[in-house]
Design an enzyme around this catalytic site. Structure first.
Site, PDB file in Angstrom:
ATOM      1  N   ARG A 121      33.600  20.630 -24.025  1.00  5.87           N
ATOM      2  CA  ARG A 121      32.915  21.600 -23.625  1.00  5.87           C
ATOM      3  C   ARG A 121      31.514  21.480 -23.457  1.00  5.87           C
ATOM      4  NH1 ARG A 121      36.408  24.525 -26.713  1.00  5.87           N
ATOM      5  NH2 ARG A 121      38.273  25.184 -25.549  1.00  5.87           N
ATOM      6  N   LYS A 143      21.939  19.212 -11.843  1.00  7.79           N
ATOM      7  CA  LYS A 143      23.076  19.436 -11.385  1.00  7.79           C
ATOM      8  C   LYS A 143      23.895  18.103 -11.217  1.00  7.79           C
ATOM      9  CE  LYS A 143      21.540  21.361  -6.966  1.00  7.79           C
ATOM     10  NZ  LYS A 143      21.311  21.130  -5.574  1.00  7.79           N
ATOM     11  N   GLU A 185      12.853  10.610   0.389  1.00 13.78           N
ATOM     12  CA  GLU A 185      12.408  11.878  -0.813  1.00 13.78           C
ATOM     13  C   GLU A 185      11.091  11.702  -1.165  1.00 13.78           C
ATOM     14  OE1 GLU A 185      15.093  13.815  -0.895  1.00 13.78           O
ATOM     15  OE2 GLU A 185      16.731  12.629  -0.442  1.00 13.78           O
ATOM     16  N   LYS A 227       9.546  17.828  -8.115  1.00 19.39           N
ATOM     17  CA  LYS A 227      10.888  18.353  -8.286  1.00 19.39           C
ATOM     18  C   LYS A 227      10.945  19.109  -9.750  1.00 19.39           C
ATOM     19  CE  LYS A 227      15.577  18.103  -7.686  1.00 19.39           C
ATOM     20  NZ  LYS A 227      16.747  17.238  -7.517  1.00 19.39           N
ATOM     21  N   GLU A 237      18.879  27.417  -7.848  1.00 21.53           N
ATOM     22  CA  GLU A 237      18.871  27.380  -6.588  1.00 21.53           C
ATOM     23  C   GLU A 237      19.096  28.697  -5.824  1.00 21.53           C
ATOM     24  OE1 GLU A 237      20.240  24.180  -3.264  1.00 21.53           O
ATOM     25  OE2 GLU A 237      21.400  24.238  -5.142  1.00 21.53           O
ATOM     26  N   ARG A 241      13.741  26.739  -4.480  1.00 25.67           N
ATOM     27  CA  ARG A 241      14.545  25.212  -4.372  1.00 25.67           C
ATOM     28  C   ARG A 241      14.962  24.707  -3.260  1.00 25.67           C
ATOM     29  NH1 ARG A 241      17.935  23.033  -9.849  1.00 25.67           N
ATOM     30  NH2 ARG A 241      18.750  21.075  -8.828  1.00 25.67           N
ATOM     31  N   ASN A 245      15.056  20.912   0.704  1.00 26.04           N
ATOM     32  CA  ASN A 245      15.728  20.717   1.776  1.00 26.04           C
ATOM     33  C   ASN A 245      15.148  20.440   2.795  1.00 26.04           C
ATOM     34  OD1 ASN A 245      18.172  20.956   0.317  1.00 26.04           O
ATOM     35  ND2 ASN A 245      18.367  23.146   0.696  1.00 26.04           N
ATOM     36  N   HIS A 248      16.351  18.160   5.704  1.00 20.89           N
ATOM     37  CA  HIS A 248      17.838  17.930   5.159  1.00 20.89           C
ATOM     38  C   HIS A 248      18.614  18.739   6.127  1.00 20.89           C
ATOM     39  CE1 HIS A 248      16.486  15.672   1.853  1.00 20.89           C
ATOM     40  NE2 HIS A 248      17.691  15.405   1.498  1.00 20.89           N
ATOM     41  N   HIS A 252      21.454  16.198   7.370  1.00 14.86           N
ATOM     42  CA  HIS A 252      22.812  16.295   7.051  1.00 14.86           C
ATOM     43  C   HIS A 252      23.704  16.212   8.430  1.00 14.86           C
ATOM     44  CE1 HIS A 252      21.957  18.357   2.730  1.00 14.86           C
ATOM     45  NE2 HIS A 252      22.273  16.979   2.714  1.00 14.86           N
ATOM     46  N   HIS A 265      21.061   7.868   3.387  1.00 12.47           N
ATOM     47  CA  HIS A 265      20.679   9.004   3.362  1.00 12.47           C
ATOM     48  C   HIS A 265      19.209   9.217   3.691  1.00 12.47           C
ATOM     49  CE1 HIS A 265      20.492  13.360   1.791  1.00 12.47           C
ATOM     50  NE2 HIS A 265      19.570  12.930   1.028  1.00 12.47           N
TER      51      HIS A 265
HETATM   52  N1  NAD Z   1      22.397  15.650  -8.695  1.00 14.42           N
HETATM   53  C1  NAD Z   1      21.493  15.897  -7.831  1.00 14.42           C
HETATM   54  O1  NAD Z   1      20.594  16.684  -7.694  1.00 14.42           O
HETATM   55  C2  NAD Z   1      21.466  14.728  -6.544  1.00 14.42           C
HETATM   56  C3  NAD Z   1      20.527  14.821  -5.755  1.00 14.42           C
HETATM   57  C4  NAD Z   1      20.566  13.984  -4.701  1.00 14.42           C
HETATM   58  C5  NAD Z   1      21.551  13.021  -4.448  1.00 14.42           C
HETATM   59  N2  NAD Z   1      22.606  13.201  -5.520  1.00 14.42           N
HETATM   60  C6  NAD Z   1      23.842  12.173  -5.469  1.00 14.42           C
HETATM   61  O2  NAD Z   1      23.115  10.858  -5.718  1.00 14.42           O
HETATM   62  C7  NAD Z   1      24.101   9.909  -5.021  1.00 14.42           C
HETATM   63  C8  NAD Z   1      23.335   8.757  -4.396  1.00 14.42           C
HETATM   64  O3  NAD Z   1      22.588   8.230  -5.401  1.00 14.42           O
HETATM   65  P1  NAD Z   1      21.910   6.781  -5.143  1.00 14.42           P
HETATM   66  O4  NAD Z   1      21.265   6.845  -3.687  1.00 14.42           O
HETATM   67  O5  NAD Z   1      21.249   6.595  -6.236  1.00 14.42           O
HETATM   68  O6  NAD Z   1      23.234   5.580  -4.776  1.00 14.42           O
HETATM   69  P2  NAD Z   1      23.927   4.870  -5.819  1.00 14.42           P
HETATM   70  O7  NAD Z   1      24.297   5.461  -7.176  1.00 14.42           O
HETATM   71  O8  NAD Z   1      25.229   4.548  -5.286  1.00 14.42           O
HETATM   72  O9  NAD Z   1      23.157   3.420  -5.938  1.00 14.42           O
HETATM   73  C9  NAD Z   1      23.244   2.837  -4.908  1.00 14.42           C
HETATM   74  C10 NAD Z   1      23.510   1.163  -4.965  1.00 14.42           C
HETATM   75  O10 NAD Z   1      22.647   0.764  -5.984  1.00 14.42           O
HETATM   76  C11 NAD Z   1      23.049  -0.126  -6.969  1.00 14.42           C
HETATM   77  N3  NAD Z   1      22.107  -0.005  -7.823  1.00 14.42           N
HETATM   78  C12 NAD Z   1      21.582   1.148  -8.878  1.00 14.42           C
HETATM   79  N4  NAD Z   1      20.445   0.650  -9.397  1.00 14.42           N
HETATM   80  C13 NAD Z   1      20.333  -0.385  -9.175  1.00 14.42           C
HETATM   81  C14 NAD Z   1      19.442  -1.634  -9.542  1.00 14.42           C
HETATM   82  N5  NAD Z   1      18.395  -1.203 -10.243  1.00 14.42           N
HETATM   83  N6  NAD Z   1      19.207  -2.773  -8.835  1.00 14.42           N
HETATM   84  C15 NAD Z   1      20.155  -3.101  -8.361  1.00 14.42           C
HETATM   85  N7  NAD Z   1      21.207  -2.430  -7.912  1.00 14.42           N
HETATM   86  C16 NAD Z   1      21.377  -1.034  -8.499  1.00 14.42           C
HETATM   87  C17 NAD Z   1      24.456   0.947  -7.340  1.00 14.42           C
HETATM   88  O11 NAD Z   1      25.241  -0.051  -8.044  1.00 14.42           O
HETATM   89  C18 NAD Z   1      25.097   1.331  -5.902  1.00 14.42           C
HETATM   90  O12 NAD Z   1      25.452   0.249  -5.323  1.00 14.42           O
HETATM   91  C19 NAD Z   1      25.023  10.769  -4.187  1.00 14.42           C
HETATM   92  O13 NAD Z   1      26.396  10.524  -4.667  1.00 14.42           O
HETATM   93  C20 NAD Z   1      24.321  11.905  -3.941  1.00 14.42           C
HETATM   94  O14 NAD Z   1      25.352  13.085  -3.853  1.00 14.42           O
HETATM   95  C21 NAD Z   1      22.403  13.939  -6.548  1.00 14.42           C
HETATM   96 ZN    ZN Z   2      18.051  14.114  -0.050  1.00 13.72          ZN
END
Ligand code: NAD
Ligand code: ZN
Length: 364
Positions: A121, A143, A185, A227, A237, A241, A245, A248, A252, A265
């Site tokens: 939990r 999130k 971003e 942020k 949100e 917040r 977007n 976006h 999207h 993205h």
């Molecule tokens: N929680 C939130 O508020 C929020 C906000 C925006 C996006 N997201 C989520 O984030 C995700 C995307 O995240 P991302 O863009 O970081 O992608 P990701 O986590 O898939 O990383 C991208 C790639 O880079 C590699 N990688 C990571 N760090 C590295 C480094 N230092 N050196 C070399 N390779 C590295 C990873 O292994 C992966 O293959 C999505 O699932 C999205 O929904 C969440």
């Molecule tokens: Zn974004």
């Protein structure tokens, strides 16, 4: 090192940003009084490069670490993977007093944070973001979640981390396209709330693209601050917040119309910001010169070369956006660099014209 405090009362936490922080993680978590047993979730490739520095630092601080890896990619954000991790952590004898760390991008942060939210939990989570997107966006705000075959991020929980440590040196091994995607971003944060950040991006573009650590530290700090301040004002949100977007709604739609994974993205959000700026210019809210600055900067960061869907399919996806009600699309608009505003857009023709203004020369 810079530290930003996210003030959420009892669930507030520090975000540390600097170079070579991974070696200091053990020291940094000491004030949190976490249990002795820790779980660490990462990808195999990141374990190979950064895992030993993190584990050694934690062990020096007296912790016992169970390291678990998941394959890279969005597919790992699944209920199956979350269940597998929960079981592995229980079998490794982590208990209610243990904590979990995530070392990776948004996938690790969302998945690891979700596991920490549900195991026993809820146990403490420490986020060590290693992509630019994760450092400036996904690691801040609490999130967490996983995807279902029916759609992205459909299962999740709000679970604020106890600490975030963004080591900008890790960005040096990031793939070029991933790095540039994260810059979208950062541009967004400048556009909605920080003219100085936007100016820095313009002036320091070369150093940023060369991933110069002090230049990265400054843009990550300024970006995270925005942020963090938005999340403080609006943790769950409701209204404010939504300014995050910016770009976006159309972004999207671009991603959905092309099929996920065709463009990054950030590339999609870049197109979306241009459309939002064009709408803002048409409504007399934003000076044309500011929309032009946005285009020049996004172009400088290589974010405008990706393919585009047809204007028709773009429109279909925009109107089916979950934020659209009865064909009225809620838009985040701009009053110029550093300033944001909101407006409903109900006229299809107005949207069509803005899409043409922003992207017209790139449709075949
Ligand atoms: N929680 C939130 O508020 C929020 C906000 C925006 C996006 N997201 C989520 O984030 C995700 C995307 O995240 P991302 O863009 O970081 O992608 P990701 O986590 O898939 O990383 C991208 C790639 O880079 C590699 N990688 C990571 N760090 C590295 C480094 N230092 N050196 C070399 N390779 C590295 C990873 O292994 C992966 O293959 C999505 O699932 C999205 O929904 C969440
Ligand atoms: Zn974004």
């Amino acid at each position: 090192m810079d530290t930003i405090h996210l003030d959420l009362g009892n669930s507030g936490y520090d975000i540390h940003i600097g170079a070579d922080l991974l070696r200091q993680v053990g020291d940094m978590i000491q004030p949190l009084n976490l249990g002795r047993s820790l779980g660490l979730i990462t990808h195999p490739a990141l374990e190979a490069v950064y895992g030993s520095a993190v584990v050694a630092s934690l062990e020096r601080a007296g912790h016992v670490v169970t390291l678990l890896t998941v394959p890279p990619g969005e597919e790992s954000k699944s209920l199956d993977q979350a269940a597998r991790l929960c079981q592995a952590l229980v079998r490794a004898r982590l208990d209610r007093g243990s904590a979990l760390l995530g070392l990776g991008g948004g996938v690790i942060g969302d998945l690891g944070g979700f596991v920490a939210a549900i195991l026993y939990r809820g146990i403490p989570f420490v986020n060590l973001p290693t992509t630019l997107l994760a450092q400036v966006d996904s690691s801040v705000g609490g999130k967490t979640g996983v995807n279902l075959p029916e759609g992205k991020n459909l299962v999740g929980a709000f679970h604020q981390p106890r600490l975030v440590a963004a080591d900008v040196l890790t960005l040096r091994t990031l793939a070029e396209r991933e790095f540039r995607s994260g810059l979208a971003e950062v541009v967004k944060h400048g556009m909605i709330a920080d003219r100085v950040l936007f100016q820095r991006l313009e002036e320091q573009a070369d150093r940023i693209l060369a991933r110069d650590p002090p230049a990265l530290q400054e843009i990550v700090r300024r970006s995270c601050t925005i942020k963090a301040r938005v999340v403080e004002a609006d943790e769950r949100e409701a209204g404010l917040r939504a300014m995050l977007n910016f770009g976006h709604t159309v972004g999207h739609a671009v991603e959905a119309a092309l099929g996920y994974g065709v463009i990054t993205h950030g590339e999609a959000v870049a197109q979306g910001m241009l459309v939002a700026a064009a709408l803002s210019v048409r409504r007399g809210l934003c000076p044309e010169a500011d929309a032009a600055r946005l285009r020049v900067l996004l172009n400088r960061f290589g974010l405008l070369g990706a393919p585009l869907p047809s204007p028709q399919s773009l429109e279909t996806y925009m109107v089916s956006d979950k934020k659209a009600r009865d064909g009225v699309v809620q838009f985040v608009l701009t009053r110029g660099v550093g300033s944001v505003t909101f407006a409903p857009i109900s006229e299809r023709e107005e949207l069509r014209r803005a899409v043409r203004d922003a992207l017209g020369n790139r449709f075949q």
